[in-house]
Design a protein around this motif. Structure first.
Motif, PDB file in Angstrom:
ATOM      1  N   THR A 350      23.514 -68.665  18.016  1.00 15.76           N
ATOM      2  CA  THR A 350      23.208 -68.192  19.358  1.00 15.76           C
ATOM      3  C   THR A 350      23.943 -66.896  19.673  1.00 15.76           C
ATOM      4  O   THR A 350      24.907 -66.518  19.003  1.00 15.76           O
ATOM      5  N   MET A 351      23.497 -66.241  20.715  1.00 17.39           N
ATOM      6  CA  MET A 351      24.153 -65.064  21.262  1.00 17.39           C
ATOM      7  C   MET A 351      23.996 -65.077  22.770  1.00 17.39           C
ATOM      8  O   MET A 351      22.918 -65.394  23.290  1.00 17.39           O
ATOM      9  N   GLU A 352      25.073 -64.748  23.474  1.00 13.13           N
ATOM     10  CA  GLU A 352      25.013 -64.710  24.930  1.00 13.13           C
ATOM     11  C   GLU A 352      24.187 -63.509  25.379  1.00 13.13           C
ATOM     12  O   GLU A 352      24.321 -62.401  24.853  1.00 13.13           O
ATOM     13  N   VAL A 353      23.322 -63.733  26.350  1.00 12.02           N
ATOM     14  CA  VAL A 353      22.481 -62.672  26.900  1.00 12.02           C
ATOM     15  C   VAL A 353      23.329 -61.762  27.790  1.00 12.02           C
ATOM     16  O   VAL A 353      24.180 -62.235  28.556  1.00 12.02           O
ATOM     17  N   ASN A 354      23.098 -60.482  27.676  1.00 10.93           N
ATOM     18  CA  ASN A 354      23.786 -59.500  28.518  1.00 10.93           C
ATOM     19  C   ASN A 354      23.331 -59.683  29.969  1.00 10.93           C
ATOM     20  O   ASN A 354      22.146 -59.567  30.283  1.00 10.93           O
ATOM     21  N   HIS A 355      24.274 -59.959  30.864  1.00  4.78           N
ATOM     22  CA  HIS A 355      23.947 -60.186  32.272  1.00  4.78           C
ATOM     23  C   HIS A 355      24.317 -59.011  33.166  1.00  4.78           C
ATOM     24  O   HIS A 355      24.391 -59.152  34.386  1.00  4.78           O
ATOM     25  N   ASN A 356      24.531 -57.850  32.557  1.00  3.71           N
ATOM     26  CA  ASN A 356      24.852 -56.659  33.333  1.00  3.71           C
ATOM     27  C   ASN A 356      23.693 -56.322  34.271  1.00  3.71           C
ATOM     28  O   ASN A 356      22.538 -56.288  33.868  1.00  3.71           O
ATOM     29  N   SER A 357      24.019 -56.057  35.510  1.00  5.89           N
ATOM     30  CA  SER A 357      22.978 -55.838  36.520  1.00  5.89           C
ATOM     31  C   SER A 357      22.163 -54.581  36.273  1.00  5.89           C
ATOM     32  O   SER A 357      21.069 -54.429  36.811  1.00  5.89           O
ATOM     33  N   SER A 358      22.683 -53.637  35.469  1.00  3.09           N
ATOM     34  CA  SER A 358      21.954 -52.388  35.246  1.00  3.09           C
ATOM     35  C   SER A 358      20.966 -52.472  34.081  1.00  3.09           C
ATOM     36  O   SER A 358      20.222 -51.544  33.826  1.00  3.09           O
ATOM     37  N   VAL A 359      20.955 -53.592  33.366  1.00  4.04           N
ATOM     38  CA  VAL A 359      20.045 -53.747  32.230  1.00  4.04           C
ATOM     39  C   VAL A 359      18.627 -53.976  32.730  1.00  4.04           C
ATOM     40  O   VAL A 359      18.386 -54.801  33.602  1.00  4.04           O
ATOM     41  N   ILE A 360      17.686 -53.213  32.168  1.00  2.28           N
ATOM     42  CA  ILE A 360      16.278 -53.372  32.523  1.00  2.28           C
ATOM     43  C   ILE A 360      15.560 -54.241  31.516  1.00  2.28           C
ATOM     44  O   ILE A 360      14.762 -55.107  31.876  1.00  2.28           O
ATOM     45  N   MET A 361      15.838 -54.027  30.232  1.00  2.00           N
ATOM     46  CA  MET A 361      15.172 -54.787  29.185  1.00  2.00           C
ATOM     47  C   MET A 361      16.159 -55.026  28.040  1.00  2.00           C
ATOM     48  O   MET A 361      16.967 -54.163  27.711  1.00  2.00           O
ATOM     49  N   LEU A 362      16.083 -56.202  27.445  1.00  2.00           N
ATOM     50  CA  LEU A 362      16.936 -56.560  26.324  1.00  2.00           C
ATOM     51  C   LEU A 362      16.081 -57.000  25.153  1.00  2.00           C
ATOM     52  O   LEU A 362      15.048 -57.654  25.338  1.00  2.00           O
ATOM     53  N   TRP A 363      16.526 -56.655  23.950  1.00  2.00           N
ATOM     54  CA  TRP A 363      15.849 -57.145  22.752  1.00  2.00           C
ATOM     55  C   TRP A 363      16.886 -57.684  21.787  1.00  2.00           C
ATOM     56  O   TRP A 363      17.914 -57.050  21.537  1.00  2.00           O
ATOM     57  N   TYR A 364      16.637 -58.880  21.258  1.00  2.00           N
ATOM     58  CA  TYR A 364      17.526 -59.500  20.287  1.00  2.00           C
ATOM     59  C   TYR A 364      16.723 -59.955  19.073  1.00  2.00           C
ATOM     60  O   TYR A 364      15.616 -60.489  19.215  1.00  2.00           O
ATOM     61  N   SER A 365      17.288 -59.764  17.894  1.00  2.00           N
ATOM     62  CA  SER A 365      16.760 -60.350  16.666  1.00  2.00           C
ATOM     63  C   SER A 365      17.828 -61.281  16.128  1.00  2.00           C
ATOM     64  O   SER A 365      18.966 -60.869  15.890  1.00  2.00           O
ATOM     65  N   LEU A 366      17.479 -62.541  15.965  1.00  2.00           N
ATOM     66  CA  LEU A 366      18.467 -63.552  15.611  1.00  2.00           C
ATOM     67  C   LEU A 366      17.894 -64.446  14.523  1.00  2.00           C
ATOM     68  O   LEU A 366      16.715 -64.832  14.583  1.00  2.00           O
ATOM     69  N   CYS A 367      18.719 -64.772  13.519  1.00  2.00           N
ATOM     70  CA  CYS A 367      18.252 -65.549  12.373  1.00  2.00           C
ATOM     71  C   CYS A 367      19.120 -66.773  12.150  1.00  2.00           C
ATOM     72  O   CYS A 367      20.311 -66.782  12.446  1.00  2.00           O
ATOM     73  N   TYR A 368      18.490 -67.801  11.600  1.00  2.00           N
ATOM     74  CA  TYR A 368      19.185 -68.962  11.073  1.00  2.00           C
ATOM     75  C   TYR A 368      18.762 -69.075   9.618  1.00  2.00           C
ATOM     76  O   TYR A 368      17.608 -69.383   9.325  1.00  2.00           O
ATOM     77  N   LYS A 369      19.698 -68.788   8.693  1.00  2.00           N
ATOM     78  CA  LYS A 369      19.341 -68.603   7.286  1.00  2.00           C
ATOM     79  C   LYS A 369      18.294 -67.491   7.225  1.00  2.00           C
ATOM     80  O   LYS A 369      18.574 -66.378   7.635  1.00  2.00           O
ATOM     81  N   LYS A 370      17.083 -67.791   6.728  1.00  2.00           N
ATOM     82  CA  LYS A 370      16.059 -66.751   6.651  1.00  2.00           C
ATOM     83  C   LYS A 370      14.972 -66.902   7.714  1.00  2.00           C
ATOM     84  O   LYS A 370      13.981 -66.163   7.701  1.00  2.00           O
TER      85      LYS A 370
END
Length: 565
Positions: A350-370
């Motif tokens: 897991t990764m904590e989502v950025n909760h900064n009020s100035s963020v407009i859009m977030l993108w994450y790529s996250l893997c478990y093994k492959k």
């Protein structure tokens, strides 16, 4: 024999006297009341019961009979009662075998038969009310060792089953299903799984299964593979955050299989049991409830469109009738409202989502093994006012998992591939999959205008990918509030795109829940997982090291428009 107090016994007598006369002979004439639906009707009327049981068979039977004979039940063609809310092992009953005794009505046999009195009374109630009834009960059967079932018998010579019994309008047992996937139950299973299907006089074929079965291929998905489009489902579900609360699972399963689904749930919120609904596949819930509190014995009714016959201008009604006033749900539930189990979130990457009020859009790529998932989120702060010292709000993580799901008390388990956004009550993974304590003042602080999850899933014969969502009232997003797309990749994998298209300020879960029944196609080798956050320029906390090409083009186009002004 009944063992409760005289008051309950008197109440039982009044119910029976007002609804039917129990006859021990076999020459009772059929009761000729008109059926509500027939084979040419574009819909049938279904009722599902949420029921809070007591330790008294007599009291539970009174409640069943009252609901069957109630004014709210009058229009129904079929009523489904929940799991394990009638009797127990001490009062287990023999049940007619519909394959051998198709025309047997326990009502006509009366108390001269081997069947328990409560089964006789339910048979008579179905006959009097002219309804199909689905009753879950504890069944007994004389055990014998055969070539088909060489397992040794118990010392008392009995098999005990968790059994669904279906009565037709004449009170005959036309179908029986013995639960295959037990959940911590000291009961027997059949030698092989039963595929229980029954026909009705209103032109609908039903399949049936029970509670924990919904997480497994047999018999659940096999019935769908056989073309069954309407299913009945008694359940005593123990809800679990963040993916497996009752209505959340029911709607998701009905939606992805595009089947009508009649789910009747036991009501005991103190142990996490509630959740009842009628679902029309891709049309979504016709009625669904998660009741908190206690003591609910309630019938919910809806007209169910016959699949393939909804093109004649039929409007799907989302209203329901009930035998008691609808309970008012707390706008923000806490641990005091309902007990909820928790999934093993520590197993997720897991990764904590950025909760900064100035963020407009977030993108994450996250893997478990492959196995990798892509998350795009459009967050915002509901208001700019700072939180008071005694106020708390949910924060969010993105997570990925691939592997076996372990469940304490379950005799069998299932395997998962999951991409998820889920709420946490604090910054640590141990804070995820929980509600706030009752003494915490909750405030809706973070919302999402849109969420998109994408991933490529291995294709195997026995798997089911489902849209999975949950709000803080413990109900999922409505089917018109999300988009679900599946496509085939050139390498044979399935690409799934799951998008919320509604503004949510009370989200607990948004996930692609992949159930892999046969355990095939796992990535056994360990690989380094990746987590790459990307924020739009101006976020104030730096830019991630990897940017998708389309996102880079979007950023450059924006900068160019500024220069040209």
């Amino acid at each position: 024999m009944f063992t409760s107090n005289f008051g309950s016994a008197a109440k039982l007598f009044l119910v029976l006297a007002g609804s039917f006369q129990l006859l021990p002979t076999t020459n009772q004439s059929p009761i000729n009341l008109p059926a509500v639906a027939n084979a040419t009707s574009p819909y049938y009327t279904a009722g599902v019961v949420e029921f809070s049981s007591s330790n008294s068979l007599e009291d539970n039977l009174v409640g069943f009979l009252e609901l069957i004979s109630s004014a709210d039940a009058e229009s129904t063609d079929i009523i489904v009662f929940p799991e394990s809310t009638l009797n127990n092992i001490d009062t287990a009953t023999y049940v007619p075998d519909p394959d051998l005794q198709l025309n047997t009505s326990a009502c006509l046999l009366g108390n001269t038969s081997i069947y328990s009195d409560f089964l006789v009374q339910l048979s008579c109630s179905a006959r009097q009310a002219r309804k199909y009834l689905v009753i879950n009960l504890t069944e007994r059967e004389n055990c014998s060792t055969t070539a088909l079932d060489p397992r040794p018998c118990a010392s008392n010579g009995l098999n005990i089953y968790n059994t669904n019994v279906v009565f037709d309008r004449e009170g005959r047992v036309i179908s029986r299903y013995r639960k295959w996937n037990l959940y911590g139950e000291p009961k027997n299973t059949t030698a092989t799984v039963e595929l229980s299907i029954f026909e009705t006089d209103f032109g609908v074929r039903f399949g049936q299964f029970t509670c924990f079965d919904i997480l497994f291929y047999e018999p659940t998905q096999t019935l769908v593979d056989l073309g069954i489009r309407d299913l009945v489902y008694p359940t005593m579900w123990f809800s679990q955050l963040p993916f497996l609360t009752a209505v959340q699972v029911q709607q998701s399963w009905s939606y992805i299989n595009d089947v009508n689904f009649l789910a009747a749930g036991a009501n005991r919120p103190a142990v996490g049991s509630t959740g009842t609904g009628i679902y029309a596949g891709r049309e979504g819930a016709l009625v669904s409830v998660m009741n908190t509190g206690s003591g609910v014995r309630q019938l919910y009714v809806a007209q169910v469109p016959k699949l393939g016959q909804t093109q004649n201008g039929l409007q799907v009604t989302r209203e329901h009738k009930s035998t008691t006033p609808a309970l008012q749900q707390a706008p923000r539930l806490s641990q005091a409202d309902i007990f909820l189990k928790r999934d093993y979130m520590e197993e997720y990457n897991t990764m904590e989502v950025n909760h900064n009020s100035s963020v407009i859009m977030l993108w994450y790529s996250l893997c478990y093994k492959k196995f990798c998932c892509s998350f795009t989120l459009w967050p915002y702060h509901v208001n700019s006012a700072p939180l008071a010292a005694d106020e708390e709000h949910y924060v969010y993580r993105v997570g990925v998992f691939e592997g076996r799901r372990y469940e304490t008390g379950a005799e069998t388990t299932n395997a998962l591939r999951t991409c998820a956004v889920f709420a946490c009550t604090g910054p640590n993974i141990t804070d995820c999959g929980t509600l706030f304590a009752a003494n915490v003042t909750q405030k809706r602080h973070i919302g999402f205008t849109r969420i998109m999850i994408e991933a490529d899933f291995p294709t195997v014969n026995q798997s089911l990918l489902m849209p999975n969502s949950l709000r803080d009232d413990l109900l999922p997003l409505d089917v018109n509030e999300f988009e679900w797309d599946e496509s085939q990749n050139e390498d044979g994998t399935r690409h799934v795109r799951y998008v919320s298209n509604t503004n949510t300020t009370n989200l607990l879960t948004f996930a692609i829940y992949g159930n892999y029944y046969d355990d095939l196609g796992w990535n056994e080798e360990e690989t380094t997982t990746t987590a790459v956050p990307t924020t739009e320029p101006g976020a104030g906390d730096g830019v991630g090291t990897l940017v998708k090409p389309f996102m880079l083009m979007w950023i450059l186009a924006g900068l160019l428009s500024v220069v040209l002004k």
